[in-house]
Design a protein around this motif. Structure first.
Motif, PDB file in Angstrom:
ATOM      1  N   ASN A 188       6.901  46.368  55.815  1.00 34.06           N
ATOM      2  CA  ASN A 188       6.807  46.577  57.259  1.00 34.06           C
ATOM      3  C   ASN A 188       5.403  46.321  57.805  1.00 34.06           C
ATOM      4  O   ASN A 188       4.436  46.160  57.056  1.00 34.06           O
ATOM      5  N   TYR A 189       5.328  46.287  59.117  1.00 38.91           N
ATOM      6  CA  TYR A 189       4.082  45.955  59.805  1.00 38.91           C
ATOM      7  C   TYR A 189       2.960  46.925  59.455  1.00 38.91           C
ATOM      8  O   TYR A 189       1.835  46.521  59.178  1.00 38.91           O
ATOM      9  N   THR A 200       4.382  39.491  58.247  1.00 40.12           N
ATOM     10  CA  THR A 200       5.042  40.652  57.682  1.00 40.12           C
ATOM     11  C   THR A 200       6.537  40.644  57.976  1.00 40.12           C
ATOM     12  O   THR A 200       7.013  39.837  58.782  1.00 40.12           O
ATOM     13  N   PHE A 240       7.178  38.975  61.958  1.00 39.03           N
ATOM     14  CA  PHE A 240       5.990  39.259  62.769  1.00 39.03           C
ATOM     15  C   PHE A 240       4.820  38.449  62.231  1.00 39.03           C
ATOM     16  O   PHE A 240       4.545  38.466  61.030  1.00 39.03           O
ATOM     17  N   ILE A 290      -0.155  44.686  66.904  1.00 41.91           N
ATOM     18  CA  ILE A 290       1.036  44.824  67.739  1.00 41.91           C
ATOM     19  C   ILE A 290       0.772  44.303  69.141  1.00 41.91           C
ATOM     20  O   ILE A 290       1.631  43.685  69.773  1.00 41.91           O
ATOM     21  N   PRO A 320       0.534  39.792  69.157  1.00 40.75           N
ATOM     22  CA  PRO A 320       1.331  39.015  68.194  1.00 40.75           C
ATOM     23  C   PRO A 320       1.356  37.541  68.572  1.00 40.75           C
ATOM     24  O   PRO A 320       1.355  37.184  69.750  1.00 40.75           O
ATOM     25  N   VAL A 339       6.995  37.120  67.246  1.00 40.03           N
ATOM     26  CA  VAL A 339       7.802  38.290  66.910  1.00 40.03           C
ATOM     27  C   VAL A 339       9.270  37.941  67.105  1.00 40.03           C
ATOM     28  O   VAL A 339       9.650  37.355  68.120  1.00 40.03           O
ATOM     29  N   LYS A 340      10.071  38.273  66.110  1.00 37.57           N
ATOM     30  CA  LYS A 340      11.512  38.093  66.227  1.00 37.57           C
ATOM     31  C   LYS A 340      12.197  39.322  65.643  1.00 37.57           C
ATOM     32  O   LYS A 340      11.830  39.779  64.554  1.00 37.57           O
ATOM     33  N   LYS A 341      13.191  39.863  66.362  1.00 39.58           N
ATOM     34  CA  LYS A 341      13.796  41.124  65.943  1.00 39.58           C
ATOM     35  C   LYS A 341      15.307  41.004  65.810  1.00 39.58           C
ATOM     36  O   LYS A 341      15.919  40.058  66.313  1.00 39.58           O
ATOM     37  N   GLU A 354       7.842  48.230  64.701  1.00 45.28           N
ATOM     38  CA  GLU A 354       6.410  48.004  64.615  1.00 45.28           C
ATOM     39  C   GLU A 354       5.627  49.300  64.430  1.00 45.28           C
ATOM     40  O   GLU A 354       4.719  49.383  63.601  1.00 45.28           O
ATOM     41  N   LEU A 403      12.253  45.017  63.264  1.00 48.18           N
ATOM     42  CA  LEU A 403      11.822  43.793  62.600  1.00 48.18           C
ATOM     43  C   LEU A 403      12.639  43.559  61.333  1.00 48.18           C
ATOM     44  O   LEU A 403      12.917  42.415  60.972  1.00 48.18           O
ATOM     45  N   GLY A 446       6.695  31.745  58.780  1.00 48.26           N
ATOM     46  CA  GLY A 446       5.652  32.516  59.449  1.00 48.26           C
ATOM     47  C   GLY A 446       4.280  31.908  59.232  1.00 48.26           C
ATOM     48  O   GLY A 446       3.461  31.832  60.152  1.00 48.26           O
TER      49      GLY A 446
END
Length: 288
Positions: free
Chosen positions: A46-47, A65, A70, A75, A78, A81-83, A108, A156, A204
């Motif tokens: 995770n972030y 990450t 991300f 935060i 960025p 970012v894709k969720k 995040e 994320l 990424g």
């Protein structure tokens, strides 16, 4: 070849087996930075974990990450970012809750995990990292799906840790058939990481490289696991750690010593030893 970007997987390469960063590794990072090259930490984790590792190092550190969901430095800034969509997140969690696995949903600034024999004083805690302006909250709940129904959100990634390889394989098959908007990655130790569609560590890194105007040939990628193979093959110099996966080592350009034998530090110092500072090369018009 002049290298402008060093991408390194955190687990198994940057970190030792005890989870620490050695003094020689920190010195190697500073050495690469002194040459003017950018540093990128890569992980499926995770972030907040990535950010904590980055803060233990000096200078500007980029992070890729959650398997590429991300990309950036913080935060607030960025690059990408894709969720996972809210409905997809809830449906996946409901499915996982019926399996024999431990579930963690990563946002995040927080994570949500199922409560499993957690002491009362740990049920909802906030961790303040050194120099972090914001608080990182860990929520332990009886039912993650009920929590998400009350507080819908877009994570994320979702991590599921299985005790059975068969159940891990079966659930992966079910998830692939049920959802078209996710990416599924199998990590070591029975961990499956579920992220948004069309992401990967390598994608990424490429997004970051495009932002920095760096080509594939100008990159060094250091990895350990099968999820690192794409970046090891794609970079101009692909390095496999001595403690890494056999397939990654077989196909890498360079095999380093193990993470507990300062393999990362020795390798990057060798690869950058003959390279002049990028600013010096620019003054001489030796960079295209």
């Amino acid at each position: 070849m002049v290298y402008k970007l060093l991408a390194v997987n955190i687990d198994g390469a940057l970190l030792q087996s005890n989870g620490r960063i050695s003094k020689t590794t920190k010195e190697a990072i500073e050495y690469v930075q002194s040459k003017g090259a950018a540093i990128c930490l890569v992980t499926s984790r995770n972030y907040q974990f990535s950010k904590k590792v980055a803060k233990a190092l000096k200078g500007p550190i980029m992070i890729v990450t959650a398997n590429g969901a991300f990309v950036g430095t913080s935060i607030n800034k960025p690059l990408f970012v894709k969720k996972i969509a809210e409905n997809t997140t809830l449906d996946i969690v409901k499915l996982l809750e019926g399996a024999d696995c431990r579930i963690k949903v990563n946002f995040e600034e927080s994570e949500v995990s199922a409560r499993i024999n957690i002491p009362e004083n740990m049920l909802g805690k906030a961790i303040m990292y050194v120099n972090e302006p914001k608080t990182y909250t860990q929520h332990y709940v009886d039912s993650i799906s009920e929590y998400l129904q009350k507080k819908p959100n877009t994570p994320l990634s979702i991590e599921a840790t299985f005790n059975s390889q068969k159940e891990q394989r079966d659930l992966k098959h079910v998830l692939k058939n049920m959802f078209s908007d996710i990416t599924i990655t199998e990590e070591e130790n029975g961990v499956t990481v579920i992220g948004p569609e069309q992401i990967s560590k390598w994608k990424g890194i490429l997004y970051l490289a495009e932002h920095l105007q760096i080509t594939k040939k100008e990159m060094i990628a250091i990895g350990t696991s099968k999820t690192d193979l794409e970046m090891v093959l794609g970079a101009g110099m692909g390095v496999a750690m001595g403690n890494g996966d056999k397939e990654v080592k077989r196909r890498a350009d360079w095999i380093a010593r193990s993470n507990d034998d300062d393999g990362f530090a020795y390798t990057v110092k060798e690869l950058f030893r003959k390279q002049y500072q990028l600013t010096f090369l620019e003054k001489l018009n030796l960079l295209k």
